[in-house]
Design a protein around this motif. Sequence first.
Motif, mmCIF file in Angstrom:
data_model
loop_
_atom_site.group_PDB
_atom_site.id
_atom_site.type_symbol
_atom_site.label_atom_id
_atom_site.label_comp_id
_atom_site.label_asym_id
_atom_site.label_seq_id
_atom_site.Cartn_x
_atom_site.Cartn_y
_atom_site.Cartn_z
ATOM 1 N N TRP A 288 94.386 26.028 58.297
ATOM 2 C CA TRP A 288 93.602 25.856 59.655
ATOM 3 C C TRP A 288 93.688 24.353 60.010
ATOM 4 O O TRP A 288 93.415 23.554 59.293
ATOM 5 N N THR A 289 94.080 24.202 61.052
ATOM 6 C CA THR A 289 94.600 22.734 61.577
ATOM 7 C C THR A 289 93.715 22.570 63.002
ATOM 8 O O THR A 289 94.134 23.386 63.797
ATOM 9 N N ALA A 290 93.323 21.316 63.104
ATOM 10 C CA ALA A 290 93.092 20.733 64.550
ATOM 11 C C ALA A 290 93.704 19.572 65.020
ATOM 12 O O ALA A 290 93.518 18.747 63.990
ATOM 13 N N ARG A 291 93.860 19.429 66.279
ATOM 14 C CA ARG A 291 94.319 18.145 66.836
ATOM 15 C C ARG A 291 93.574 17.599 68.085
ATOM 16 O O ARG A 291 93.062 18.585 68.724
ATOM 17 N N GLY A 292 93.865 16.640 68.362
ATOM 18 C CA GLY A 292 93.231 16.083 69.566
ATOM 19 C C GLY A 292 93.180 14.583 69.848
ATOM 20 O O GLY A 292 93.878 13.903 68.829
ATOM 21 N N ASP A 293 92.623 14.105 70.701
ATOM 22 C CA ASP A 293 92.518 12.864 71.421
ATOM 23 C C ASP A 293 91.096 12.216 70.769
ATOM 24 O O ASP A 293 90.228 12.654 70.677
ATOM 25 N N VAL A 294 91.351 10.910 70.609
ATOM 26 C CA VAL A 294 90.228 10.088 70.464
ATOM 27 C C VAL A 294 89.918 9.027 71.106
ATOM 28 O O VAL A 294 90.932 8.307 71.795
ATOM 29 N N SER A 295 88.735 8.628 71.596
ATOM 30 C CA SER A 295 88.036 7.599 72.288
ATOM 31 C C SER A 295 86.884 7.102 71.921
ATOM 32 O O SER A 295 86.254 7.826 70.912
ATOM 33 N N PHE A 296 86.466 6.013 72.418
ATOM 34 C CA PHE A 296 85.021 5.365 71.955
ATOM 35 C C PHE A 296 84.475 4.747 73.178
ATOM 36 O O PHE A 296 84.930 4.337 74.056
ATOM 37 N N THR A 297 83.158 5.196 73.250
ATOM 38 C CA THR A 297 82.080 4.821 74.147
ATOM 39 C C THR A 297 81.667 3.355 73.641
ATOM 40 O O THR A 297 82.116 2.816 72.623
ATOM 41 N N ALA A 298 80.841 2.739 74.491
ATOM 42 C CA ALA A 298 80.106 1.735 73.649
ATOM 43 C C ALA A 298 79.123 2.117 72.516
ATOM 44 O O ALA A 298 78.641 1.091 71.936
ATOM 45 N N GLU A 299 78.852 3.340 72.210
ATOM 46 C CA GLU A 299 78.152 3.630 71.055
ATOM 47 C C GLU A 299 78.598 4.577 70.186
ATOM 48 O O GLU A 299 78.087 4.717 69.034
ATOM 49 N N ASP A 300 79.753 5.220 70.445
ATOM 50 C CA ASP A 300 80.112 6.225 69.565
ATOM 51 C C ASP A 300 81.590 6.743 69.688
ATOM 52 O O ASP A 300 82.285 6.100 70.591
ATOM 53 N N VAL A 301 82.114 7.676 68.894
ATOM 54 C CA VAL A 301 83.367 8.059 68.819
ATOM 55 C C VAL A 301 83.209 9.221 69.597
ATOM 56 O O VAL A 301 82.547 10.219 69.375
ATOM 57 N N VAL A 302 84.429 9.709 70.611
ATOM 58 C CA VAL A 302 84.648 10.882 71.255
ATOM 59 C C VAL A 302 85.798 11.577 70.927
ATOM 60 O O VAL A 302 87.048 11.135 71.098
ATOM 61 N N LEU A 303 85.581 12.812 70.352
ATOM 62 C CA LEU A 303 86.842 13.621 69.983
ATOM 63 C C LEU A 303 87.225 14.614 71.137
ATOM 64 O O LEU A 303 85.987 15.233 71.588
ATOM 65 N N THR A 304 88.361 14.805 71.551
ATOM 66 C CA THR A 304 88.518 15.881 72.363
ATOM 67 C C THR A 304 89.733 16.672 71.806
ATOM 68 O O THR A 304 90.981 16.211 71.673
ATOM 69 N N ALA A 305 89.481 18.054 71.453
ATOM 70 C CA ALA A 305 90.502 18.743 70.803
ATOM 71 C C ALA A 305 91.391 19.335 71.695
ATOM 72 O O ALA A 305 90.856 19.541 72.782
ATOM 73 N N TRP A 306 92.463 19.921 71.358
ATOM 74 C CA TRP A 306 93.358 20.426 72.094
ATOM 75 C C TRP A 306 94.263 21.375 71.417
ATOM 76 O O TRP A 306 94.316 21.138 69.973
#
Length: 306
Positions: A288-306
């Motif tokens: 089982w595999t998942a991939r996606g994009d990563v970004s950072f707000t001023a306080e946290d990391v944000v994942l966007t899976a695709w």
Amino acid sequence: MSRRWWWLIGGVAGVVVLVAAGLWIWQATSHPATAEEAAEEYLHALESGDPSAVEATGAVVEPETLEAFSGATAFVEDAEVVSVDGDHSEPVGGVTATAEVSFRLADEEHTAQLTLSPIDGRWVVDDSGRGSLTATPSIGSFVSIGEQTLPAGEATTLLPATYAVTAAPAELLSGESSVTVFPGDEQSIDLKASLRPEATVAAQKQLDDHLQACTAPGDTPPADCGIRIPWGTEFRAVSEYRYRIEKLPTLALTGTDFTAEGGILVTTVAGTGQDGAKREATYRTDSWTARGDVSFTAEDVVLTAW
């Protein structure tokens, strides 16, 4: 003339003298500061490192600029006004004065020109007394200057001083650079940032929560979850998917994307078989595999899976 009249005349004369002295003192102390005096006051405020002292000069400075100044690591020293052009002009609209100043900052001697403009009847150092900094980190979209967190890639007005610029959020990213800002100076820096181990921990938890939500029972397969079920050869139609997670995928993080691999997922599919009868089948994947994009707000990391 009686002694009483002499006392009366002397008293009146004393009052007159006191009133005249008071008027002279008031006139001497109430006149607007000269352009040179205003420039000196501004320089002394920079030397103090006190944001309230800068505000007291009448300088129009944003709260973010003052907050960043309170966290500066080095301040102007040995500042003095060398000369002033227009010092004898009154601070009225349409008139400006220019002060040539010298100071020490970052262990070096510097000179600058400060323009003073009339504001509310007093000489005030305008934007020429500030500089700006544009910081672009290699990871993330924010930087911190002192206690102030600011958007990356945007010019930020700063008072002359030396500042520590760090990648933000500091709990997840590391990277720091020392930058000195001078009057009228526009600085740009590329800040090298790297991921802290805490960033991977935070991202893994966020992905785990996402995949747990993905595996709630439903009548359609979830999107953006890395779940692929080869039921087409056995089912004419599917009415329900049920999941059991045996192992969540392990995440590997970069500054812009992520890959999570090695998960084990068991899916039970219920519906109508190709023969028209009710059918139920179980599928298992050990990759089982998942991939996606990563970004950072001023306080946290944000994942966007695709």
